[in-house]
Motif scaffolding. Structure first.
Motif, short mmCIF file in Angstrom:
data_model
loop_
_atom_site.label_atom_id
_atom_site.label_comp_id
_atom_site.label_asym_id
_atom_site.label_seq_id
_atom_site.Cartn_x
_atom_site.Cartn_y
_atom_site.Cartn_z
N THR B 22 0.85 -1.20 0.00
CA THR B 22 0.00 0.00 0.00
C THR B 22 0.87 1.25 0.00
O THR B 22 1.82 1.34 0.80
CB THR B 22 -0.91 0.01 1.24
N SER B 24 0.72 5.73 -0.26
CA SER B 24 -0.24 6.80 0.03
C SER B 24 0.22 8.15 -0.51
O SER B 24 1.41 8.39 -0.70
CB SER B 24 -0.51 6.89 1.54
N THR B 52 -2.23 -1.16 -3.53
CA THR B 52 -3.35 -0.37 -3.02
C THR B 52 -2.87 1.07 -2.93
O THR B 52 -1.81 1.34 -2.36
CB THR B 52 -3.78 -0.87 -1.63
N ASN B 54 -3.76 4.64 -1.35
CA ASN B 54 -4.55 5.36 -0.37
C ASN B 54 -4.25 6.85 -0.54
O ASN B 54 -3.21 7.33 -0.11
CB ASN B 54 -4.20 4.87 1.04
N SER B 56 -5.64 10.87 -0.15
CA SER B 56 -6.65 11.61 0.62
C SER B 56 -7.71 12.21 -0.31
O SER B 56 -8.85 12.37 0.10
CB SER B 56 -6.01 12.66 1.52
N LEU B 78 -8.25 3.61 -2.01
CA LEU B 78 -8.90 4.17 -0.83
C LEU B 78 -8.78 5.68 -0.96
O LEU B 78 -7.69 6.19 -1.20
CB LEU B 78 -8.18 3.74 0.45
N THR B 79 -9.89 6.39 -0.81
CA THR B 79 -9.81 7.85 -0.93
C THR B 79 -10.98 8.50 -0.21
O THR B 79 -11.93 7.83 0.21
CB THR B 79 -9.78 8.27 -2.43
N ARG B 107 -10.23 8.59 7.52
CA ARG B 107 -8.99 8.10 6.89
C ARG B 107 -7.83 8.06 7.89
O ARG B 107 -7.22 7.00 8.07
CB ARG B 107 -8.64 8.98 5.68
N THR B 116 -5.85 0.37 8.00
CA THR B 116 -5.39 0.59 6.63
C THR B 116 -3.91 0.99 6.67
O THR B 116 -3.57 2.15 6.44
CB THR B 116 -6.20 1.71 5.94
N ILE B 118 -0.03 1.68 5.86
CA ILE B 118 0.65 2.19 4.66
C ILE B 118 2.08 1.68 4.67
O ILE B 118 2.79 1.80 5.67
CB ILE B 118 0.64 3.73 4.67
N ASP B 152 -0.08 10.11 7.39
CA ASP B 152 0.71 9.28 6.49
C ASP B 152 2.16 9.27 6.93
O ASP B 152 2.79 8.22 7.08
CB ASP B 152 0.62 9.80 5.04
#
Lengths: 90, 469
Positions: B22, B24, B52, B54, B56, B78-79, B107, B116, B118, B152
């Motif tokens: 993942t 981000s 994945t 992620n 924002s 994912l957002t 989030r 979730t 990262i 993050d």
């Protein structure tokens, strides 16, 4: 029966308005593009057909490009376009 | 110790990015962001798959992401928000796994709680020093606050700062400190300044918008909340900004000293700060140049992290002390549920952002919307997608009247006493339909394309594909 003899248009492509083009044809034909086609597509066709009926016109090809106009606006724009098309283009 | 590496590719390698992980991104560079595309292009070129992402928020500038989805470089998104250009493709069903929408508070909560996690976070930083102390306040790509990037940076296993303004150590006025940063990369440009911030956000001149805005200001005035210590958030939409302008006039006229303005901050909120309407601005994201200038120079204009802004897991967040929030809606139903995720044809064109967080936190959560848009009534029996639950919404303001959530009896009485035209929400729906006609219901597809996850982790709604007609 009233006949249209030329092509004409009315309206604009502004939001909440409608732009309608008409031209002479064998029969009445109505086609619709609309931002609310899924919600009001059938209703717009029905409205156009009823305006054609009321004006007793049976030879108009009508193309409607609708930007979310209210029913009364569609009626007014279509009637205007048809009245213009009853005269010769100058 | 040297954190500065020569290229994004080298940073990705050193961070150990592998298939299935993942990554981000944050969205302060908005529709001017180059960083997500640069990073994704390198990753695709390196042959890494099944990631994945992620982010924002996602904007139309991120359209290359759609190719990475088709090529299976990215298999899950994912957002908190997705603009229409990306949303349209997602709504066509191009992904096998549904997108997960969270709020700006949900989030960071899920990142911090490990739901979730990262692997590698990429921070787009308008200025960074060689050890990764970084900020959005300075540099040619200045964007102001870096609020959404904090969770993050603080929680990812590896963190890469990407900057176009690398300065000597130490950068004193940093936002995110070096303690979280693994690598720093210098590139030519992290974004296009024209897309990062707008010059000025304009107030609406539309008479319907102004009528709603005036009504909204009157509702706030009559709510009993507009007194010294008042706190306030508004969106950047034309009508909500106009409401803020009318509110400012009332506050100045009656000499009301508010406590803080919150949110994504525009120049109008900066004006309210400078004219004494608020003691402080708490800023998670800047929307225009005036806000960027203010956060750089005015100590009363403070950057806050996404968690501090809206985190439901935080011991307290700024939304929890909020008096009034002004919000928009694409639809609202007779139970006051609000849709800001999909458009009138069912295509994804937005997302909660902070909508559901502020509605939950504020004492008075107001929706401003015209009775109809492009012939579509704003009030429906059931919104196409629940973005914000109706139990958190207090009042709907339209140009034809105001509907109060029946749960808030006290507010209703106050508004009636103030001679505000209070109507039942069913009545507003009927008024709209008497003008527009009753729309036919949309047909949904049968493939799940997105899930909307509430700030407490529960599933709010599911978005289905839009079938081709």
């Amino acid at each position: 029966m009233n006949k249209i003899i030329s092509s004409a248009s009315a309206g604009t492509l502004e939001s909440s308005d409608v732009y309608i083009e008409v031209e002479p044809s064998e029969n009445n034909e109505v086609s619709v593009e609309s931002v609310v086609l899924k919600q009001f597509g059938d209703s717009i066709v029905k409205t156009a057909e009823s305006v054609l009926d009321e004006l007793d016109i049976k030879n108009a090809k009508v193309h409607i490009i609708d930007k979310g106009a209210l029913d009364c606006v569609i009626r007014a724009r279509l009637e205007t376009a048809l009245r213009r098309a009853e005269k010769e283009n100058k | 110790m040297n954190k500065v590496v020569n290229s994004i590719r080298e940073a990705i390698k050193l961070a150990g990015l592998k298939d299935g992980m993942t990554i981000s991104f944050h969205h302060h560079l908005r529709n001017g962001d180059y960083v997500l595309n640069m990073v994704m292009a390198e990753i695709a070129d390196m042959g890494i798959k099944d990631l994945t992402v992620n982010a924002s928020s996602l904007f139309d500038i991120h359209a290359p992401l759609l190719d990475h989805i088709k090529n299976k470089v990215v298999t899950k998104l994912l957002t908190d928000y997705m603009s229409a250009g990306i949303g349209h493709s997602i709504s066509m069903g191009i992904m096998d796994t549904p997108v997960e929408f969270r709020s700006h508070g949900g989030r960071p909560a899920d990142i911090e709680l490990g739901r979730t996690p990262i692997d590698v976070a990429f921070i787009a930083a308008p200025t960074s020093d060689t050890m990764g102390n970084c900020t959005g306040k300075y540099g040619k790509s200045a964007c102001g606050s870096l609020g959404y990037a904090f969770p993050d940076a603080m929680n990812a296993k590896k963190v890469v700062v990407i900057t176009d303004n690398l300065v000597d150590y130490p950068l004193i006025d940093y936002s995110i400190p070096e303690i979280y940063i693994d690598y720093v990369v210098k590139v030519d440009e992290i974004g296009n300044p024209a897309g990062i911030v707008s010059g000025t956000t304009k107030i609406t001149r539309d008479p319907v918008g102004l009528a709603m805005a005036q009504m909204a200001a009157k509702v706030i005035k009559s709510s009993g909340l507009l007194k010294d210590g008042f706190s306030f958030q508004t969106g950047a939409g034309g009508a909500t900004l106009a409401a803020a302008k009318f509110l400012k006039e009332i506050m100045i006229k009656e000499n009301i000293k508010g406590s803080y303005g919150l949110g994504g901050i525009t120049g109008y909120m900066v004006d309210m700060l400078n004219e004494g309407c608020f003691e402080a601005l708490l800023d998670v994201q800047c929307f225009d140049l005036k806000a960027v200038e203010s956060i750089r120079t005015n100590p009363k204009h403070q950057e806050v992290s996404a968690t501090h802004y809206a985190g439901p897991n935080a011991k307290s967040a700024a939304v929890d002390s909020l008096d009034v929030v002004l919000l928009g809606a694409t639809e609202i139903d007779t139970d006051f549920n609000v849709n800001v995720n999909t458009d009138s044809n069912g295509y994804i064109m937005g997302g909660s952002g902070g909508h559901s967080d502020t509605a939950a936190g504020a004492k008075l959560a107001m929706i401003i919307a015209p009775l109809s848009r492009s012939r579509l009534p704003i009030v429906t029996d059931r919104v196409n997608c629940i973005s914000t639950p109706g139990r958190t919404i207090d009042v709907l303001v339209t140009q034809k009247g105001v509907a109060v959530n029946p749960a808030n009896k006290e507010l209703k009485q106050r508004l009636v006493d103030a001679a505000i035209p209070v109507k039942d929400i069913h009545e507003l729906k009927a008024i709209a339909e008497s003008i527009t006609g009753v729309p036919q219901k949309l047909k949904k597809g049968d493939k799940e394309v997105a899930k909307v996850i509430y700030r407490d982790g529960t599933l709010l709604d599911t978005i289905y594909n839009v079938p081709v007609m």
